[in-house]
Write an enzyme that holds these catalytic residues in place. Structure first.
Site, mmCIF file in Angstrom:
data_model
loop_
_atom_site.group_PDB
_atom_site.id
_atom_site.type_symbol
_atom_site.label_atom_id
_atom_site.label_comp_id
_atom_site.label_asym_id
_atom_site.label_seq_id
_atom_site.Cartn_x
_atom_site.Cartn_y
_atom_site.Cartn_z
ATOM 1 N N SER A 409 0.818 -1.214 0.000
ATOM 2 C CA SER A 409 0.000 0.000 0.000
ATOM 3 C C SER A 409 0.853 1.266 0.000
ATOM 4 C CB SER A 409 -0.924 0.025 1.202
ATOM 5 O OG SER A 409 -0.443 -0.780 2.222
ATOM 6 N N HIS A 430 -3.150 -2.729 -5.585
ATOM 7 C CA HIS A 430 -3.387 -2.312 -4.192
ATOM 8 C C HIS A 430 -4.871 -2.376 -3.880
ATOM 9 C CE1 HIS A 430 -3.630 1.144 -1.070
ATOM 10 N NE2 HIS A 430 -3.579 -0.034 -0.481
ATOM 11 N N GLU A 442 -6.194 0.167 -6.724
ATOM 12 C CA GLU A 442 -5.163 1.009 -7.354
ATOM 13 C C GLU A 442 -4.237 0.090 -8.144
ATOM 14 O OE1 GLU A 442 -4.062 5.041 -4.849
ATOM 15 O OE2 GLU A 442 -3.480 3.109 -3.981
ATOM 16 N N ASN A 480 -3.087 6.781 -0.385
ATOM 17 C CA ASN A 480 -2.399 6.876 0.911
ATOM 18 C C ASN A 480 -1.499 8.095 0.993
ATOM 19 O OD1 ASN A 480 -3.684 4.744 2.045
ATOM 20 N ND2 ASN A 480 -2.100 3.247 1.529
#
Ligand code: T1G
Length: 696
Positions: A409, A430, A442, A480
């Protein structure tokens, strides 16, 4: 433009076909063609009954959303339906595919409805920040029970043909798959029975018990969380029950126009089209997807088990590897538990369940079992060394052409790929927790990742019913990275004087299901802690680092899973604020010589949005995200950003880029290192442009 509506005469039946691919949206041309065809057929003495159906894969799937926001052109759908209902020749709609929105309203304006067994029905206007604006709020409550009508319109959920028959929404379910033939056969049957016109508007609304509407309204407003359309829908339903039909339709129109003028409508339509646009990436033009029917998963923890479940539900064969038999058996049980849930929710039938548990899903402790998989994805501990070791092994074992994927991640996909002799076959996939529920994926494209592999990732995402977003490589990718940034801004607001509870309240009133600190407690504070430790060595000394998170973790308080984090969690599922957290923050302020001040909820949101938009502009400016809409989709589908605000960059366009930039410059006075305006933001402001100008 040629007329998308055509008529043929089959015996005494006038058969009207609509052809406006891909979904027979009720565009201006369709409306014009349809009203003319219906009135002509009504006037045609050779036609005793009329059948209307959709060519291609579906009946009308709604008004043409692309026309919204533009000057409306007559004939308007409500008038078309009223005219259709009012003619003297009985009309039948033959339904297949998805009869949605204006499409279902056309069906409700017809005198009879027949459907193929696979047909689906819904009024999903609420998902566009709207309500059914062509009589649906007045006619549906005259056909199905009030509670069902409210549920269908305030959730937008679709129902199947069998349920529609039981509700009386359709009169008959035809056999076979030829909707045209089914319509004609049913029309002839009605003729033989001497059936006449049967206007829905002439029916009385379904009965409603004392207090029933208020009870439904209370439930709806609780679930709405800032979205206004569901409440307007309840107002329209009340009109259907209390007013004569014509007055109810007027009320519906007024409510519809209110929603049409609201920012929520443009935000949700932006979300609708962006979800369809985000999958259009350059590599799909140049790359050829490889067939992926057998998948390997390394690691049976929360993410590994969720990914395996999602792949199994998509029909793939899955082999999951764990370090030892105990761990493998535990992972097997976790996945089967998820499948049991899917069985209960009707997402999986017993036959498929048995096939999965009976063999399509296997666990192993030996990587050699990955020799023939088409794709293997690792979901092991978030450490570069561990991941490098895994990829080194997979590179030796997996067949040529197998895709090697990482569920990291944050970590650098290029660095991981360099551990193999086939970096062109390495990609980041992800997933978001829980991976069998969350729709966002992702797809992280490394410098050497081939177009075929990227195309394969997007094809796999479609198979797994995920919304895939293409991301370049940077720490934390799109989501993130942006989360980390607005978290720092909100931690800054806490040190300046707000409490974590103020921050959560402000964010939840802004429309998020959970504020930053509640989410942190749910995800586990140890995850953020491990990440901060990973970053410590490279952290810039100018960064104003907030220590209260670390202090909590040093006390072993990791949130819900330890019963205490920012909140205290009782055995009775209660959740209370923790004075010790406030004391800890006060102590940090003292130590840093910070005199706390009043921070309003609006300022908290301004900081949250300024930080999010600024970092998003950097992510787009650097090309990590292809377009602003990619960021919007990521934050709405992975980070709980309210859909009715359209995502952070749509929001920025709504409030004005100037406003965001001014806020950044204000906050920059107290922290010049953190609040550096993104070049793209300044460029757009200088050119008077918006993020939507970059969406193409
Ligand atoms: N208008 C215009 N374009 C539409 C459209 C619509 N209603 N529905 C789909 N498209 C486009 C979509 O953008 C995509 O385009 C292509 O069709 C295929 O769609 C007065 C106010 C029907 C279940 O909300 O839910 O009626 O990307 O990729 O997965 O009360 O599309 O290829 O260029 O989604 O097979 C209410 C919206 C409108 C239904 C098919 N209706 N559509 O799913 O294909 S408001 C809806 C869907 C209304 C009245 C009111 C789905 C689908 P492109 P797709 P799919």
């Amino acid at each position: 433009m040629s007329n998308p509506v055509s008529t043929t005469l089959e015996g005494r039946v006038a058969v009207i076909e609509i052809n406006n691919p891909p979904v027979n949206a009720a565009s201006h041309a369709v409306r014009e063609g349809l009203i003319n065809a219906v009135l002509d057929a009504d006037a045609n003495e050779d036609a005793d009954i009329i059948v209307v159906y959709g060519g291609g894969s579906t009946f009308i799937a709604g008004a043409d959303i692309k026309e919204f926001g533009k000057p409306p052109q007559a004939p308007h759908l409500p008038n078309l339906i009223d005219e259709m209902e009012g003619i003297s020749t009985p009309t039948v709609v033959a339904l297949h595919g998805t009869a949605l929105g204006g499409g279902l309203e056309v069906a409700l304006g017809s005198h009879y409805r027949i459907a193929l067994p696979t047909a689906k029905f819904g009024l999903p206007e609420v998902n566009l920040g709207l309500l059914p604006g062509a009589g649906g709020t007045q006619r549906l409550p005259r056909v199905v029970p009030i509670a069902k009508a409210a549920q269908m319109m305030t959730t937008g959920a679709m129902i199947g043909a069998q349920e529609a028959l039981e509700l009386g929404l359709v009169d008959e379910i035809a056999e076979g798959s030829d909707v045209r033939a089914a319509g004609i056969a049913y029309a002839n049957k009605l003729l033989s029975e001497g059936a006449g016109v049967r206007p829905t508007s002439a029916r009385a609304p379904s009965p409603v018990a004392e207090g029933e509407l208020d009870a439904i309204r209370a439930k709806v407003s609780k679930a709405a969380r800032g979205l206004i359309a569901p409440l307007k829908i309840m107002d329209a339903i009340e009109a259907a029950i209390t007013l004569p039909f014509a007055d109810g339709v007027m009320r519906e129109r007024a409510l519809f126009m209110e929603l049409m003028a609201d920012d929520q409508r443009s935000a949700m339509i932006h979300a609708f089209f962006s979800e369809r646009q985000v999958g259009k990436v350059p590599e799909l033009k140049s790359g050829t997807p490889r067939d992926i029917s057998v998948m390997g998963v390394v690691g049976g923890g929360t993410m590994g088990a969720g990914i395996a479940t999602s792949a199994l539900l998509a029909g793939l064969e899955v082999t999951l590897a764990e370090r030892d038999t105990d761990a493998a058996d535990k992972a097997f049980a976790t996945v089967v538990g998820h499948l049991d849930g899917a069985l209960k929710r009707g997402k999986l039938n017993q036959k498929k369940y048995d096939a999965i548990v009976g063999g399509k899903f296997r666990t192993t402790t030996d990587y050699a079992d990955f020799a023939d998989v088409d794709l293997v994805i690792e979901a092991v501990f978030e450490s570069m060394d561990v991941k490098k070791d895994v990829f080194g092994q997979l590179d030796k074992i997996c067949k040529p052409g197998a895709i090697l994927a990482s569920n990291t991640s944050y970590l650098d996909i290029d660095e991981i790929a360099a551990m193999t002799k086939r970096p062109e076959d390495v990609i980041g996939l992800h997933f978001f927790s829980p991976a069998h529920m969350m729709r966002l994926l992702e797809i992280v494209v490394g410098d050497k990742t081939s177009d075929d592999v990227v195309a394969s990732g997007f094809a796999l995402a479609k198979k797994m019913r995920k919304i895939a977003v293409r991301s370049g490589v940077c720490d934390g990718f799109i989501g993130n990275r942006i989360l980390n940034t607005y978290a720092k801004a909100l931690n800054g607001a806490v040190l300046a004087g707000a409490s974590p509870y103020d921050v959560d309240r402000a964010m939840e009133n802004f429309g998020l299901a959970m504020g930053l600190f509640r989410v942190a407690d749910l995800a586990g504070l140890d995850i953020g802690w491990a990440n901060r430790k990973r970053m410590a060595a490279t952290r810039d000394p100018r960064e104003q680092y907030s220590e209260f998170h670390d202090k909590l973790c040093e006390l072993g308080r990791f949130g819900r899973k330890t019963g205490r984090g920012f909140y205290i969690y009782g055995a009775d599922r209660s959740e209370t604020k923790d004075q010790e957290v406030l004391d800890m923050i006060a102590a940090e302020r003292d130590a840093k010589g910070i005199a706390p001040r009043e921070i309003s909820d609006q300022e908290i949101i301004d900081r949250y949005m300024a930080a999010m938009v600024n970092e998003s502009a950097k992510v787009v400016g650097e090309g990590v995200a292809l377009r602003p809409l990619d960021v919007d989709i990521t934050l709405m589908n992975g980070y709980g950003f309210p859909r009715w605000r359209g995502g952070p960059l749509h929001y920025a366009d709504t409030v004005g880029i100037e406003k965001i930039l001014n806020d950044i410059k204000t906050f920059q006075k107290e922290d010049d290192f953190f609040w550096q305006p993104a070049p793209l933001l300044e460029k757009l402001a200088a050119e008077g442009k918006t993020f939507s100008d970059l969406n193409g």
